[in-house]
Write an enzyme that holds these catalytic residues in place. Structure first.
Site, short mmCIF file in Angstrom:
data_model
loop_
_atom_site.label_atom_id
_atom_site.label_comp_id
_atom_site.label_asym_id
_atom_site.label_seq_id
_atom_site.Cartn_x
_atom_site.Cartn_y
_atom_site.Cartn_z
N SER A 1 20.02 -8.89 -6.03
CA SER A 1 21.20 -8.62 -6.86
C SER A 1 22.38 -8.19 -6.00
O SER A 1 23.50 -8.18 -6.48
CB SER A 1 20.96 -7.46 -7.82
OG SER A 1 19.71 -7.50 -8.39
N HIS B 1 20.23 -16.10 -8.25
CA HIS B 1 20.25 -14.82 -8.97
C HIS B 1 20.02 -15.07 -10.46
O HIS B 1 20.95 -15.38 -11.21
CB HIS B 1 21.60 -14.13 -8.71
CG HIS B 1 21.68 -12.74 -9.23
ND1 HIS B 1 22.86 -12.14 -9.61
CD2 HIS B 1 20.72 -11.81 -9.43
CE1 HIS B 1 22.62 -10.92 -10.02
NE2 HIS B 1 21.33 -10.69 -9.92
N GLU C 1 23.10 -17.45 -11.14
CA GLU C 1 24.21 -17.42 -10.19
C GLU C 1 23.65 -17.99 -8.88
O GLU C 1 22.67 -17.46 -8.35
CB GLU C 1 24.60 -15.96 -9.98
CG GLU C 1 26.05 -15.68 -9.90
CD GLU C 1 26.34 -14.17 -9.74
OE1 GLU C 1 25.42 -13.35 -9.56
OE2 GLU C 1 27.52 -13.85 -9.77
N ASN D 1 27.58 -8.79 -10.75
CA ASN D 1 27.57 -7.33 -10.61
C ASN D 1 28.91 -6.77 -10.18
O ASN D 1 29.22 -5.62 -10.44
CB ASN D 1 26.46 -6.90 -9.65
CG ASN D 1 25.11 -6.93 -10.36
OD1 ASN D 1 25.00 -6.54 -11.51
ND2 ASN D 1 24.10 -7.44 -9.69
P1 NAD Z 1 10.29 -4.88 -9.55
O1 NAD Z 1 10.20 -3.59 -8.87
O2 NAD Z 1 9.99 -4.98 -11.02
O3 NAD Z 1 9.32 -5.95 -8.81
C1 NAD Z 1 9.30 -6.12 -7.44
C2 NAD Z 1 7.91 -6.55 -7.04
O4 NAD Z 1 7.92 -6.94 -5.67
C3 NAD Z 1 6.86 -5.45 -7.19
O5 NAD Z 1 5.80 -5.88 -8.03
C4 NAD Z 1 6.41 -5.21 -5.76
O6 NAD Z 1 5.05 -4.84 -5.64
C5 NAD Z 1 6.67 -6.58 -5.14
N1 NAD Z 1 6.64 -6.59 -3.69
C6 NAD Z 1 7.09 -5.65 -2.83
N2 NAD Z 1 6.80 -6.03 -1.55
C7 NAD Z 1 6.17 -7.23 -1.63
C8 NAD Z 1 5.60 -8.13 -0.68
N3 NAD Z 1 5.64 -7.85 0.62
N4 NAD Z 1 5.04 -9.27 -1.12
C9 NAD Z 1 5.00 -9.55 -2.43
N5 NAD Z 1 5.50 -8.73 -3.39
C10 NAD Z 1 6.07 -7.59 -2.99
O7 NAD Z 1 11.75 -5.43 -9.23
P2 NAD Z 1 12.60 -6.53 -10.03
O8 NAD Z 1 13.47 -5.84 -11.03
O9 NAD Z 1 11.70 -7.62 -10.46
O10 NAD Z 1 13.57 -7.03 -8.87
C11 NAD Z 1 13.18 -8.02 -7.96
C12 NAD Z 1 14.43 -8.61 -7.34
O11 NAD Z 1 15.23 -9.18 -8.36
C13 NAD Z 1 15.30 -7.59 -6.62
O12 NAD Z 1 15.86 -8.18 -5.50
C14 NAD Z 1 16.36 -7.27 -7.68
O13 NAD Z 1 17.57 -6.84 -7.12
C15 NAD Z 1 16.52 -8.62 -8.31
N6 NAD Z 1 17.09 -8.62 -9.67
C16 NAD Z 1 16.70 -7.68 -10.59
C17 NAD Z 1 17.22 -7.73 -11.86
C18 NAD Z 1 16.80 -6.73 -12.92
O14 NAD Z 1 17.48 -6.61 -13.95
N7 NAD Z 1 15.67 -6.05 -12.74
C19 NAD Z 1 18.15 -8.72 -12.22
C20 NAD Z 1 18.51 -9.68 -11.27
C21 NAD Z 1 17.96 -9.61 -9.99
#
Ligand code: NAD
Length: 285
Positions: A121, A142, A154, A192
């Protein structure tokens, strides 16, 4: 010569990763979903199953389509298992060091023609790409939360992203039923950069007593036709995530207009993170 994109590696089975796996599998692609613990993969799969069941309930999917989508998803704890993937989407935790490590490792495992997309993000696409030997095949993808319901992706070009990478990513986005929108690599991208300062300003309105959270949200919902008020949305996103993104904007532009609101910092320090902690601008049971 790149091969057709048939198998997608999705790294991270959390909020975003399981949604991404679901939309890819529903579009007939094979998915290999990777996380670091079995229980995280199980939780991801359960979320997917529940979400698909809701689509069936609403008549948007048949039970056969649900079963076919689930059959398309495999899970793994091993990075090496992703060697067969034709396209990799990294959706691991929003932490530069974690992502850097994952991408460096995948760079040695994936075929050289495989495109790497990151769902970050806020981290610079150009910076993440620079840690690999395929900066031309590196792009930001994104997705919006919740992935199965939100139409936009995005698509963010890093400084070295090739036109072929962009086109392939655009086609893949359309194949999974989304509308891709091209933007460049700047802090916060477009989504964002525009959304978070609005949320931050709403929080300043709380701090300065301009209105109660309910009033601020009502003004934005009924007055601006937003489906959700900015404070309810902040609670949904997570106040810690909102603060992280404001810090990225503040540091990235070195401009005081992105200064995170002091009560946002205070609430995060107190563990009031929104829905996930049960308390944010509203209380959740
Ligand atoms: P989350 O914490 O729900 O999930 C992240 C996952 O990644 C976890 O299950 C974790 O165990 C896993 N992980 C960590 N290290 C790892 C590895 N080495 N190998 C495999 N898996 C691994 O987070 P999220 O909200 O799903 O966010 C994930 C990405 O998406 C981030 O970059 C975030 O910025 C982006 N994002 C989030 C949102 C949102 O609203 N939550 C929206 C758009 C983008």
């Amino acid at each position: 010569m790149s091969r057709p994109i048939e198998t997608i590696g999705v790294i991270g089975a959390g909020t975003m990763g399981n949604g991404i796996a679901q939309v890819c599998a529903s579009a007939g692609l094979h998915v290999l979903l990777k996380d670091i613990k079995d229980e995280l993969l199980d939780r991801g799969l359960k979320t997917i199953e529940k979400s698909l069941a809701k689509f069936v309930e609403k008549g948007k999917l048949t039970s056969e389509q649900k079963a076919a989508a689930l059959k398309n998803i495999g899970t793994t704890l091993s990075s090496q298992a992703l060697a067969s993937c034709d396209f990799v989407i990294e959706a691991a935790s929003e932490n530069y060091e974690i992502k850097k490590k994952i991408l460096e490792e995948m760079d040695t495992i994936s075929r050289p023609d495989v495109i790497f997309a990151t769902n970050t993000s806020s981290i610079s696409i150009t910076r993440l790409a620079a840690g690999t030997r395929r900066a031309d095949k590196f792009i930001g993808m994104h997705f919006m939360n919740p992935v199965p319901l939100m139409t936009l992706i995005e698509i963010i070009r890093g400084i070295a992203t090739s036109d072929a990478t962009f086109e392939a990513t655009k086609l893949l986005s359309e194949k999974v039923g989304k509308v891709p929108c091209e933007v460049n690599d700047y802090p916060g991208f477009v989504s964002n950069r525009v959304l978070m300062p609005m949320i931050n300003e709403a929080i300043y309105c709380v701090m300065e007593g301009v209105g109660k959270p309910e009033s601020i949200d009502t003004v934005m919902k009924l007055g601006m036709n937003h489906p959700m008020g900015p404070l309810a949305l902040a609670d949904l996103i997570g106040l810690d995530v909102c603060l992280d993104i404001m810090e990225v904007l503040y540091a990235g532009f070195a401009d005081s207009k992105y200064r995170p609101c002091p009560i946002l910092k205070k609430m995060v320090a107190a563990g009031r993170l929104g829905r996930k902690s049960g308390q944010g601008f509203y209380t959740y049971s």
